[in-house]
Design a protein around this motif. Structure first.
Motif, PDB file in Angstrom:
ATOM      1  N   ALA A 259       0.822  -1.206   0.000  1.00 16.97           N
ATOM      2  CA  ALA A 259       0.000   0.000   0.000  1.00 16.97           C
ATOM      3  C   ALA A 259       0.858   1.259   0.000  1.00 16.97           C
ATOM      4  CB  ALA A 259      -0.928  -0.007   1.212  1.00 16.97           C
ATOM      5  N   THR A 260       2.015   1.185   0.614  1.00 14.82           N
ATOM      6  CA  THR A 260       2.956   2.297   0.592  1.00 14.82           C
ATOM      7  C   THR A 260       4.365   1.727   0.543  1.00 14.82           C
ATOM      8  OG1 THR A 260       3.732   4.292   1.725  1.00 14.82           O
ATOM      9  CG2 THR A 260       3.021   2.464   3.119  1.00 14.82           C
ATOM     10  N   TYR A 261       5.255   2.416  -0.140  1.00 11.77           N
ATOM     11  CA  TYR A 261       6.645   1.984  -0.208  1.00 11.77           C
ATOM     12  C   TYR A 261       7.484   2.624   0.899  1.00 11.77           C
ATOM     13  CZ  TYR A 261       5.987  -0.023  -4.926  1.00 11.77           C
ATOM     14  OH  TYR A 261       5.596  -0.776  -6.009  1.00 11.77           O
ATOM     15  N   ARG A 262       6.850   3.540   1.660  1.00 11.14           N
ATOM     16  CA  ARG A 262       7.546   4.152   2.784  1.00 11.14           C
ATOM     17  C   ARG A 262       6.606   4.269   3.972  1.00 11.14           C
ATOM     18  NH1 ARG A 262       9.767  10.300   4.095  1.00 11.14           N
ATOM     19  NH2 ARG A 262      10.971   9.638   5.933  1.00 11.14           N
ATOM     20  N   SER A 263       7.083   3.851   5.137  1.00  9.78           N
ATOM     21  CA  SER A 263       6.371   4.062   6.387  1.00  9.78           C
ATOM     22  C   SER A 263       7.390   4.558   7.401  1.00  9.78           C
ATOM     23  CB  SER A 263       5.710   2.766   6.875  1.00  9.78           C
ATOM     24  OG  SER A 263       5.070   2.965   8.120  1.00  9.78           O
ATOM     25  N   GLY A 264       7.506   5.877   7.536  1.00 11.96           N
ATOM     26  CA  GLY A 264       8.484   6.452   8.449  1.00 11.96           C
ATOM     27  C   GLY A 264       9.903   6.163   8.008  1.00 11.96           C
ATOM     28  N   THR A 265      10.613   5.401   8.834  1.00 11.58           N
ATOM     29  CA  THR A 265      12.007   5.068   8.529  1.00 11.58           C
ATOM     30  C   THR A 265      12.146   3.721   7.834  1.00 11.58           C
ATOM     31  OG1 THR A 265      12.300   4.093  10.730  1.00 11.58           O
ATOM     32  CG2 THR A 265      12.849   6.441  10.465  1.00 11.58           C
ATOM     33  N   VAL A 266      11.035   3.137   7.422  1.00 15.00           N
ATOM     34  CA  VAL A 266      11.046   1.845   6.726  1.00 15.00           C
ATOM     35  C   VAL A 266      10.668   2.060   5.270  1.00 15.00           C
ATOM     36  CG1 VAL A 266      10.008  -0.450   6.586  1.00 15.00           C
ATOM     37  CG2 VAL A 266      10.491   0.563   8.825  1.00 15.00           C
ATOM     38  N   LEU A 267      11.462   1.467   4.366  1.00 16.06           N
ATOM     39  CA  LEU A 267      11.191   1.568   2.929  1.00 16.06           C
ATOM     40  C   LEU A 267      11.222   0.181   2.320  1.00 16.06           C
ATOM     41  CD1 LEU A 267      13.575   4.175   3.483  1.00 16.06           C
ATOM     42  CD2 LEU A 267      11.934   4.930   1.750  1.00 16.06           C
ATOM     43  N   LEU A 268      10.452  -0.030   1.277  1.00 16.99           N
ATOM     44  CA  LEU A 268      10.362  -1.326   0.605  1.00 16.99           C
ATOM     45  C   LEU A 268      10.794  -1.192  -0.849  1.00 16.99           C
ATOM     46  CD1 LEU A 268       6.822  -2.479   1.833  1.00 16.99           C
ATOM     47  CD2 LEU A 268       9.038  -3.007   2.883  1.00 16.99           C
ATOM     48  N   ALA A 269      11.410  -2.254  -1.361  1.00 20.68           N
ATOM     49  CA  ALA A 269      11.813  -2.265  -2.770  1.00 20.68           C
ATOM     50  C   ALA A 269      11.766  -3.694  -3.288  1.00 20.68           C
ATOM     51  CB  ALA A 269      13.215  -1.682  -2.937  1.00 20.68           C
ATOM     52  N   GLY A 270      11.613  -3.831  -4.598  1.00 16.49           N
ATOM     53  CA  GLY A 270      11.628  -5.152  -5.215  1.00 16.49           C
ATOM     54  C   GLY A 270      10.416  -5.985  -4.843  1.00 16.49           C
ATOM     55  N   TYR A 314      10.041   8.838  -3.446  1.00 15.63           N
ATOM     56  CA  TYR A 314      10.280   7.447  -3.827  1.00 15.63           C
ATOM     57  C   TYR A 314       8.952   6.716  -4.037  1.00 15.63           C
ATOM     58  CZ  TYR A 314      11.367   2.487  -3.364  1.00 15.63           C
ATOM     59  OH  TYR A 314      11.438   1.132  -3.567  1.00 15.63           O
ATOM     60  N   HIS A 315       8.055   6.805  -3.061  1.00 17.72           N
ATOM     61  CA  HIS A 315       6.743   6.185  -3.238  1.00 17.72           C
ATOM     62  C   HIS A 315       5.991   6.843  -4.394  1.00 17.72           C
ATOM     63  CE1 HIS A 315       2.752   4.502  -2.248  1.00 17.72           C
ATOM     64  NE2 HIS A 315       2.322   5.710  -2.569  1.00 17.72           N
ATOM     65  N   ALA A 316       6.026   8.172  -4.445  1.00 13.95           N
ATOM     66  CA  ALA A 316       5.272   8.893  -5.476  1.00 13.95           C
ATOM     67  C   ALA A 316       5.704   8.481  -6.874  1.00 13.95           C
ATOM     68  CB  ALA A 316       5.445  10.400  -5.293  1.00 13.95           C
ATOM     69  N   GLU A 317       6.990   8.171  -7.053  1.00 10.55           N
ATOM     70  CA  GLU A 317       7.492   7.832  -8.386  1.00 10.55           C
ATOM     71  C   GLU A 317       7.424   6.333  -8.674  1.00 10.55           C
ATOM     72  OE1 GLU A 317      10.559  11.606  -8.986  1.00 10.55           O
ATOM     73  OE2 GLU A 317      11.386   9.622  -8.565  1.00 10.55           O
ATOM     74  N   ARG A 318       7.731   5.516  -7.696  1.00 11.31           N
ATOM     75  CA  ARG A 318       7.847   4.083  -7.985  1.00 11.31           C
ATOM     76  C   ARG A 318       6.554   3.300  -7.773  1.00 11.31           C
ATOM     77  NH1 ARG A 318      11.162   2.837 -11.567  1.00 11.31           N
ATOM     78  NH2 ARG A 318      11.017   0.666 -10.858  1.00 11.31           N
ATOM     79  N   HIS A 319       5.658   3.765  -6.910  1.00  8.83           N
ATOM     80  CA  HIS A 319       4.404   3.026  -6.733  1.00  8.83           C
ATOM     81  C   HIS A 319       3.599   2.972  -8.035  1.00  8.83           C
ATOM     82  CE1 HIS A 319       0.310   2.051  -5.246  1.00  8.83           C
ATOM     83  NE2 HIS A 319       0.959   1.390  -4.295  1.00  8.83           N
ATOM     84  N   PRO A 320       3.473   4.069  -8.792  1.00  7.25           N
ATOM     85  CA  PRO A 320       2.773   3.967 -10.077  1.00  7.25           C
ATOM     86  C   PRO A 320       3.456   3.019 -11.057  1.00  7.25           C
ATOM     87  CG  PRO A 320       2.927   6.255  -9.394  1.00  7.25           C
ATOM     88  CD  PRO A 320       3.804   5.483  -8.467  1.00  7.25           C
ATOM     89  N   VAL A 321       4.790   2.917 -11.000  1.00  8.83           N
ATOM     90  CA  VAL A 321       5.497   1.947 -11.838  1.00  8.83           C
ATOM     91  C   VAL A 321       5.072   0.535 -11.458  1.00  8.83           C
ATOM     92  CG1 VAL A 321       7.758   1.015 -12.468  1.00  8.83           C
ATOM     93  CG2 VAL A 321       7.453   3.484 -12.212  1.00  8.83           C
TER      94      VAL A 321
END
Length: 416
Positions: A259-270, A314-321
């Motif tokens: 749902a989000t690629y960022r939650s505070g100090t946590v980020l997700l990728a791949g 990061y979320h704004a650009e990569r989540h739509p991808v």
């Protein structure tokens, strides 16, 4: 305290570690496996990922070792997209086992000063880092979850992973072939299923495909050699003399996105951020491209060169991808599993359009290759000669911004 702990030493985590070190951040990569997995889920490196490797000066071993394939398929259709029309120095995909890709990316990360710890399973998050299964706490300002579809980091952060469960299954076997197809490659499709045969190093071929027998929900059970042989024979009229399996596996089309690629100090990728049927071999590539977008931003924030708000882009650009990725792979899955007469007719019509409509073929090739990705700031900038005689890709190797006649180019190769 580390600036960043990266959880997962797959291609995404390793590329992110290298990018963070290039930008001056301290980073430790934690990997649960003690040894690299010898079974390679991914084989395909797409043109945009090859460009990224060039932009960091590490492309040569990939070009030297990978098998160049000058076209691509959409949903396993027989008429293939010609990559020669793409605006890139690398109008082809490279076939290279993921294990070797990981080895090369690990060499880069280590050379740049990253710490990689294997045999370290993350049990959860703490207020300022991660806790390992043995009770060790590793403090970090940020945690990056690159730990796959079952991501511990994503679950510990409470990030939702909505989507759909598997409704069909594919299969693969890394096997020895006594009667391999001419030139080593084969692509066969029809009402009884579809398959690809691809040569791998060490005298092994990968046979991968899907068939009507497992075009249904519910785990069909572990793949056996006898089942693989019977299925391949039904589709291709021969089993190519397959024997001595190195790896047999199944995979489903469960499709989900964080749902989000960022939650505070946590980020997700791949794969921690998105999962899908592996149509087109794009998964590893999108993960590396996630890391390429995140790495320079996160390094800039932890070193004080940018405000924390940069990470929201990061979320704004990569989540739509990721949204586009799931749409694309779902569409291809529908074509690949169209075994009914109506499905076969749809495949035939779509395949003929790819052959007869160059603009459609180019559009699909740009999407598949990752060359069409654009953010609010602008599209990726193709390689070009700069006023001082250097090239854009060579200048980007320092990880900084580059001024060009098209405008200011960000460290990830997109217009600023």
């Amino acid at each position: 305290m580390q600036d960043v702990v990266v959880v997962g030493a797959g291609p995404t985590g390793l590329w992110l570690a290298g990018e963070l070190r290039l930008g001056g951040a301290s980073v430790t990569v934690l990997e649960a496996r003690r040894e690299r997995d010898v079974n390679s889920k991914a084989l395909t490196i797409h043109p945009r990922t090859i460009e990224i490797f060039d932009c960091r000066g590490v492309v040569e071993p990939f070009l030297a070792e990978g098998v160049r394939i000058p076209n691509g398929h959409f949903g396993g259709l027989p008429d293939r997209m010609d990559f020669a029309v793409l605006d890139t120095p690398y109008p082809f995909t490279l076939a290279l086992p993921q294990a070797r890709t990981e080895e090369l990316l690990e060499q880069r990360a280590l050379a740049l000063g990253a710490t990689i710890r294997r045999g370290c399973r993350v049990a959860g998050l703490t207020g300022d880092g991660v806790e390992l299964a043995d009770g060790e706490v590793l403090a970090a300002r940020f945690v990056a979850g690159c730990d796959g579809t079952r991501s511990t980091v994503r679950q510990a952060a409470g990030i939702d992973f909505p989507g759909t469960d598997a409704t069909t299954w594919g299969w693969l076997g890394d096997v020895v072939l006594d009667a391999p197809p001419e030139r080593g490659f084969a692509s066969v499709t029809g009402a009884r299923g579809g398959l690809l045969v691809v040569p791998l190093p060490g005298g092994v071929h990968r046979v991968v495909g899907s068939d009507p027998g497992t075009n249904r929900p519910g785990w069909p059970g572990e793949l056996t050699l006898d089942e693989l042989r019977a299925t391949v024979t039904a589709i291709a009229g021969t089993d190519f003399g397959l024997r001595d399996p190195r790896w047999l596996s199944r995979f489903g089309n469960a499709t989900r996105q964080a749902a989000t690629y960022r939650s505070g100090t946590v980020l997700l990728a791949g794969d921690a951020a998105h999962m899908h049927f592996p149509t087109g071999g794009v998964g590893m590539n999108v993960g590396i491209q996630d890391a390429h977008n995140l790495g320079w931003k996160l390094a800039a924030v932890v070193t004080g060169r940018a405000d924390d708000a940069l990470l929201d882009t990061y979320h704004a650009e990569r989540h739509p991808v990721g949204v586009d990725l799931l749409e694309h792979t779902r569409a291809q899955t529908a074509l690949m599993t169209g075994y009914s007469p109506e499905g076969q007719a749809l495949r035939a019509v779509t395949s003929k359009l790819i052959a007869a409509a160059p603009d459609m073929s180019k559009y699909l090739a740009e999407r598949l290759s990752g060359l069409d990705v654009a953010y609010a700031t602008g599209r990726r900038v193709p390689d070009r000669r700069l006023s001082d005689g250097d090239t854009l890709f060579a200048r980007l190797r320092s990880g900084g911004y580059v001024e060009t006649d098209a405008g200011l180019v960000r460290p990830d190769g997109h217009l600023a």
